[in-house]
Design a protein around this motif. Structure first.
Motif, mmCIF file in Angstrom:
data_model
loop_
_atom_site.group_PDB
_atom_site.id
_atom_site.type_symbol
_atom_site.label_atom_id
_atom_site.label_comp_id
_atom_site.label_asym_id
_atom_site.label_seq_id
_atom_site.Cartn_x
_atom_site.Cartn_y
_atom_site.Cartn_z
ATOM 1 N N ASN A 43 0.806 -1.226 0.000
ATOM 2 C CA ASN A 43 0.000 0.000 0.000
ATOM 3 C C ASN A 43 0.834 1.269 0.000
ATOM 4 N N SER A 44 2.076 1.193 0.464
ATOM 5 C CA SER A 44 2.890 2.399 0.623
ATOM 6 C C SER A 44 3.785 2.690 -0.574
ATOM 7 N N LEU A 45 3.902 1.761 -1.524
ATOM 8 C CA LEU A 45 4.883 1.881 -2.602
ATOM 9 C C LEU A 45 4.255 2.395 -3.895
ATOM 10 N N VAL A 46 5.094 2.981 -4.751
ATOM 11 C CA VAL A 46 4.611 3.404 -6.059
ATOM 12 C C VAL A 46 4.220 2.169 -6.873
ATOM 13 N N ASP A 47 3.432 2.379 -7.900
ATOM 14 C CA ASP A 47 2.923 1.294 -8.738
ATOM 15 C C ASP A 47 4.073 0.514 -9.378
ATOM 16 N N PRO A 48 4.162 -0.790 -9.150
ATOM 17 C CA PRO A 48 5.291 -1.559 -9.688
ATOM 18 C C PRO A 48 5.306 -1.654 -11.210
ATOM 19 N N TRP A 49 4.143 -1.529 -11.847
ATOM 20 C CA TRP A 49 4.096 -1.595 -13.309
ATOM 21 C C TRP A 49 4.747 -0.351 -13.927
ATOM 22 N N THR A 50 4.589 0.777 -13.272
ATOM 23 C CA THR A 50 5.241 1.996 -13.742
ATOM 24 C C THR A 50 6.750 1.884 -13.579
ATOM 25 N N VAL A 51 7.179 1.326 -12.445
ATOM 26 C CA VAL A 51 8.605 1.107 -12.217
ATOM 27 C C VAL A 51 9.162 0.126 -13.251
ATOM 28 N N ALA A 52 8.401 -0.914 -13.551
ATOM 29 C CA ALA A 52 8.846 -1.896 -14.544
ATOM 30 C C ALA A 52 9.069 -1.245 -15.902
ATOM 31 N N GLN A 53 8.170 -0.352 -16.284
ATOM 32 C CA GLN A 53 8.327 0.319 -17.573
ATOM 33 C C GLN A 53 9.594 1.169 -17.587
ATOM 34 N N MET A 54 9.899 1.832 -16.476
ATOM 35 C CA MET A 54 11.146 2.597 -16.381
ATOM 36 C C MET A 54 12.354 1.695 -16.581
ATOM 37 N N MET A 55 12.332 0.519 -15.929
ATOM 38 C CA MET A 55 13.461 -0.397 -16.024
ATOM 39 C C MET A 55 13.631 -0.932 -17.447
ATOM 40 N N LEU A 56 12.521 -1.183 -18.119
ATOM 41 C CA LEU A 56 12.603 -1.635 -19.507
ATOM 42 C C LEU A 56 13.238 -0.575 -20.393
ATOM 43 N N MET A 57 12.927 0.681 -20.140
ATOM 44 C CA MET A 57 13.466 1.780 -20.943
ATOM 45 C C MET A 57 14.958 1.975 -20.726
ATOM 46 N N GLU A 58 15.461 1.549 -19.557
ATOM 47 C CA GLU A 58 16.862 1.787 -19.208
ATOM 48 C C GLU A 58 17.772 0.610 -19.549
ATOM 49 N N THR A 59 17.212 -0.484 -20.054
ATOM 50 C CA THR A 59 17.985 -1.698 -20.263
ATOM 51 C C THR A 59 17.689 -2.304 -21.628
ATOM 52 N N LYS A 60 18.430 -3.366 -21.964
ATOM 53 C CA LYS A 60 18.254 -4.020 -23.252
ATOM 54 C C LYS A 60 17.654 -5.419 -23.134
ATOM 55 N N ARG A 61 18.055 -6.164 -22.102
ATOM 56 C CA ARG A 61 17.591 -7.555 -21.960
ATOM 57 C C ARG A 61 16.919 -7.812 -20.613
ATOM 58 N N PHE A 62 16.841 -6.812 -19.803
ATOM 59 C CA PHE A 62 16.404 -6.912 -18.412
ATOM 60 C C PHE A 62 14.942 -7.345 -18.313
ATOM 61 N N ILE A 63 14.617 -8.191 -17.323
ATOM 62 C CA ILE A 63 13.247 -8.667 -17.124
ATOM 63 C C ILE A 63 12.739 -8.196 -15.761
ATOM 64 N N PRO A 64 11.874 -7.196 -15.704
ATOM 65 C CA PRO A 64 11.273 -6.814 -14.426
ATOM 66 C C PRO A 64 10.382 -7.947 -13.902
ATOM 67 N N MET A 65 10.570 -8.304 -12.638
ATOM 68 C CA MET A 65 9.711 -9.293 -11.972
ATOM 69 C C MET A 65 8.739 -8.520 -11.095
ATOM 70 N N ILE A 66 7.504 -8.422 -11.544
ATOM 71 C CA ILE A 66 6.540 -7.501 -10.943
ATOM 72 C C ILE A 66 5.692 -8.226 -9.907
ATOM 73 N N ALA A 67 5.765 -7.770 -8.660
ATOM 74 C CA ALA A 67 4.911 -8.338 -7.614
ATOM 75 C C ALA A 67 3.463 -7.998 -7.924
ATOM 76 N N THR A 68 2.604 -9.029 -7.906
ATOM 77 C CA THR A 68 1.211 -8.882 -8.332
ATOM 78 C C THR A 68 0.291 -9.498 -7.288
ATOM 79 N N GLN A 69 -0.613 -8.697 -6.766
ATOM 80 C CA GLN A 69 -1.532 -9.111 -5.703
ATOM 81 C C GLN A 69 -2.962 -9.010 -6.208
ATOM 82 N N PRO A 70 -3.773 -10.068 -6.135
ATOM 83 C CA PRO A 70 -5.146 -10.025 -6.658
ATOM 84 C C PRO A 70 -6.005 -8.903 -6.108
ATOM 85 N N VAL A 71 -5.747 -8.460 -4.874
ATOM 86 C CA VAL A 71 -6.569 -7.407 -4.278
ATOM 87 C C VAL A 71 -6.373 -6.074 -5.000
ATOM 88 N N TYR A 72 -5.203 -5.869 -5.581
ATOM 89 C CA TYR A 72 -4.888 -4.581 -6.184
ATOM 90 C C TYR A 72 -5.438 -4.406 -7.599
#
Length: 331
Positions: A43-72
């Protein structure tokens, strides 16, 4: 042994410095040979999907592992985001499926689902996501979800289907991972132990922190600076233990209680016991850390999710110890 790192949590930085730190850790991790990085969610953290998109933009082969909770987020939204990132970037992500969370977070969201029922919900949730990503039309009416002729557009390229990781410290977690063909994740006991209880045995992927340096004095000096004694942190850990129903949290707490650890035991739970992180650490020379990792590999471990790196050197030295462990197994 393949390895992922962990993205720094947004609560540790201000709004001006956090984006730069995310980009920095992504570049460090890729340069060190990591497959990607785990991105937390609560509940306290920024959206992980937005962070994942940032990481994809900064890398070439990197795979963001996105924590996913059904409640969210409903399963359709998860599948849509995965397919959209695949279409826009030509890249894949991984999912770290989260059944529970901090008790206060769940309470704030009105979620009082029991531990094992959360895994039953997670299983249905993942089946819907996986079916949509495979291009299937999904109809389901169950205890937790109801969808009718649901289909994903745009379609998902098969080559970019995500690997799913799932905490498997409890019987419910292991059963769910098996049902989903997910990669099980656990928190290991000290190296050298061969627990009779299946719940205590390491899975294919383990969560672990590494502090490896050329000498033991250097490694332990750094460990002491980074994780000093902290009575308040110890109290917060005890409070968390009293309220959490997480099996992995209980297991690590019990492991710490039974170990009469010396200051220089390679397997180190002090950061966990002072509420600074949520995994054990291995501390020592490159050879000592590599020996511990090789022992885990002999028990079937083939992947690591490392704790948040504090510096680029952390990843350089960790990668060296991992390479030594892999080389020892080959020879």
């Amino acid at each position: 042994m393949r390895f992922y790192t962990t993205c720094p949590p947004s609560t540790a930085y201000d709004a001006q410095s956090y984006p730069a730190r995310v980009s920095q850790v992504a570049r460090w991790s890729e340069a060190a040979g990591a497959e990607g990085a785990l991105i937390y969610t609560d509940n306290s953290l920024v959206d992980p999907w937005t962070v994942a998109q940032m990481m994809l933009m900064e890398t070439k082969r990197f795979i963001p592992m996105i924590a996913t909770q059904p409640v969210y987020m409903p399963p359709f939204s998860v599948a849509k985001r995965i397919a959209s990132l695949a279409l826009l970037t030509g890249r894949k992500v991984a999912l770290n499926m989260v059944a529970g969370g901090f008790p206060r977070d769940l309470q704030a969201l009105g979620d009082d689902t029991a531990h094992d029922d959360r895994y039953a919900r997670l299983e249905e949730y993942c089946h819907i996501v996986q079916a949509m990503l495979r291009g299937e039309t999904v109809t389901l009416s169950s205890r937790f979800f109801r969808v009718d002729n649901l289909r994903l557009m745009p379609e998902m390229p098969r080559a970019l289907l995500p690997e799913i990781f799932l905490s498997s410290s409890s019987p419910a977690g292991r059963e769910t991972a098996a049902s989903l063909d997910a990669t099980p994740v656990s928190y290991p006991s000290p190296p050298g132990e061969r627990p009779e209880d299946p719940e205590q045995r390491p899975t294919r992927v383990i969560r672990i922190g590494l502090i490896a340096r050329d000498t033991a004095d250097e490694a332990w000096g750094l460990a002491g600076q980074r994780f000093p004694k902290d009575p308040r942190g110890s109290m917060m850990h005890r409070m968390a233990t009293a309220t959490s129903d997480s099996q992995w949290h209980r297991q690590l707490t019990e492991t710490g209680a039974r170990l009469a650890q010396s200051e220089r035991s390679t397997y180190w739970l002090h950061p966990f016991q002072t509420y600074k992180t949520f995994c054990p650490y291995l501390v020592g020379t490159h050879a000592e850390v590599a020996e511990a990792l090789a022992d885990y590999r002999e028990q079937g471990v083939d992947g690591l999710i490392l704790d948040v790196p504090a510096t680029r050197d952390d990843l350089v030295h960790s990668a060296r110890a991992i390479a030594l462990a892999s080389d020892a197994l080959i020879h």
